[in-house]
Design a protein around this motif. Structure first.
Motif, PDB file in Angstrom:
ATOM      1  N   LYS A   1       0.849  -1.198   0.000  1.00 47.31           N
ATOM      2  CA  LYS A   1       0.000   0.000   0.000  1.00 47.31           C
ATOM      3  C   LYS A   1       0.873   1.232   0.000  1.00 47.31           C
ATOM      4  O   LYS A   1       2.059   1.178   0.310  1.00 47.31           O
ATOM      5  CB  LYS A   1      -0.893   0.019   1.239  1.00 47.31           C
TER       6      LYS A   1
ATOM      7  N   GLN B   1       2.303   4.458   1.553  1.00 45.09           N
ATOM      8  CA  GLN B   1       2.577   4.770   2.952  1.00 45.09           C
ATOM      9  C   GLN B   1       3.618   5.865   3.059  1.00 45.09           C
ATOM     10  O   GLN B   1       4.340   6.142   2.112  1.00 45.09           O
ATOM     11  CB  GLN B   1       3.048   3.522   3.691  1.00 45.09           C
ATOM     12  N   THR B   2       3.657   6.476   4.230  1.00 45.80           N
ATOM     13  CA  THR B   2       4.668   7.494   4.474  1.00 45.80           C
ATOM     14  C   THR B   2       6.009   6.817   4.771  1.00 45.80           C
ATOM     15  O   THR B   2       6.064   5.614   5.063  1.00 45.80           O
ATOM     16  CB  THR B   2       4.295   8.387   5.672  1.00 45.80           C
TER      17      THR B   2
ATOM     18  N   SER C   1       7.745   7.279   7.376  1.00 44.88           N
ATOM     19  CA  SER C   1       7.678   6.872   8.773  1.00 44.88           C
ATOM     20  C   SER C   1       7.007   5.504   8.923  1.00 44.88           C
ATOM     21  O   SER C   1       7.494   4.631   9.646  1.00 44.88           O
ATOM     22  CB  SER C   1       6.933   7.925   9.586  1.00 44.88           C
ATOM     23  N   GLU C   2       5.888   5.303   8.243  1.00 40.24           N
ATOM     24  CA  GLU C   2       5.196   4.011   8.290  1.00 40.24           C
ATOM     25  C   GLU C   2       6.080   2.904   7.718  1.00 40.24           C
ATOM     26  O   GLU C   2       6.153   1.801   8.267  1.00 40.24           O
ATOM     27  CB  GLU C   2       3.882   4.082   7.499  1.00 40.24           C
ATOM     28  N   PHE C   3       6.760   3.203   6.620  1.00 38.22           N
ATOM     29  CA  PHE C   3       7.651   2.239   5.980  1.00 38.22           C
ATOM     30  C   PHE C   3       8.770   1.811   6.929  1.00 38.22           C
ATOM     31  O   PHE C   3       9.034   0.625   7.109  1.00 38.22           O
ATOM     32  CB  PHE C   3       8.229   2.855   4.704  1.00 38.22           C
TER      33      PHE C   3
ATOM     34  N   ASN D   1       8.809   1.942  10.182  1.00 31.31           N
ATOM     35  CA  ASN D   1       8.260   1.185  11.306  1.00 31.31           C
ATOM     36  C   ASN D   1       7.958  -0.266  10.943  1.00 31.31           C
ATOM     37  O   ASN D   1       7.967  -1.137  11.810  1.00 31.31           O
ATOM     38  CB  ASN D   1       7.005   1.863  11.849  1.00 31.31           C
ATOM     39  N   GLU D   2       7.676  -0.538   9.668  1.00 36.65           N
ATOM     40  CA  GLU D   2       7.375  -1.900   9.233  1.00 36.65           C
ATOM     41  C   GLU D   2       8.626  -2.717   8.902  1.00 36.65           C
ATOM     42  O   GLU D   2       8.538  -3.923   8.756  1.00 36.65           O
ATOM     43  CB  GLU D   2       6.461  -1.869   7.997  1.00 36.65           C
TER      44      GLU D   2
ATOM     45  N   TRP E   1       9.771  12.569   7.556  1.00 37.41           N
ATOM     46  CA  TRP E   1       9.304  11.192   7.388  1.00 37.41           C
ATOM     47  C   TRP E   1       7.790  11.069   7.504  1.00 37.41           C
ATOM     48  O   TRP E   1       7.190  10.255   6.828  1.00 37.41           O
ATOM     49  CB  TRP E   1       9.969  10.267   8.397  1.00 37.41           C
ATOM     50  N   GLN E   2       7.159  11.842   8.371  1.00 38.38           N
ATOM     51  CA  GLN E   2       5.698  11.763   8.569  1.00 38.38           C
ATOM     52  C   GLN E   2       4.923  12.304   7.370  1.00 38.38           C
ATOM     53  O   GLN E   2       3.786  11.928   7.149  1.00 38.38           O
ATOM     54  CB  GLN E   2       5.282  12.554   9.803  1.00 38.38           C
TER      55      GLN E   2
END
Length: 71
Positions: free
Chosen positions: A20, A22-23, A25-27, A29-30, A51-52
């Motif tokens: 999906k 994503q930002t 930051s989300e990337f 974190n995963e 990043w956000q």
């Protein structure tokens, strides 16, 4: 009808699929990144303060780089 389109990016030179949009930051974190690192997207250093707000797009080139000291 939902779309199952995958995003295709190059992560450290290797073709990778994301499920999906994503930002950054989300990337991060995963992922399983260890230690200190910087992110370069399409040859642009990405400061952590952005990043956000920055969204990863199909075709982006992302490099995760560990800083080294030297002189």
């Amino acid at each position: 009808m939902t779309s199952n389109l995958m995003l295709h990016i190059k992560l450290n030179g290797e073709l990778t699929e994301l499920g999906k949009e994503q930002t950054v930051s989300e990337f991060v974190n995963e992922q399983d990144f260890n230690g200190r690192f910087v992110i370069v997207i399409n040859d642009e250093l990405m400061p952590k303060s952005r990043w956000q707000d920055v969204v990863i797009h199909d075709g982006d080139r992302i490099d995760i780089v560990s800083p080294i000291s030297g002189g």
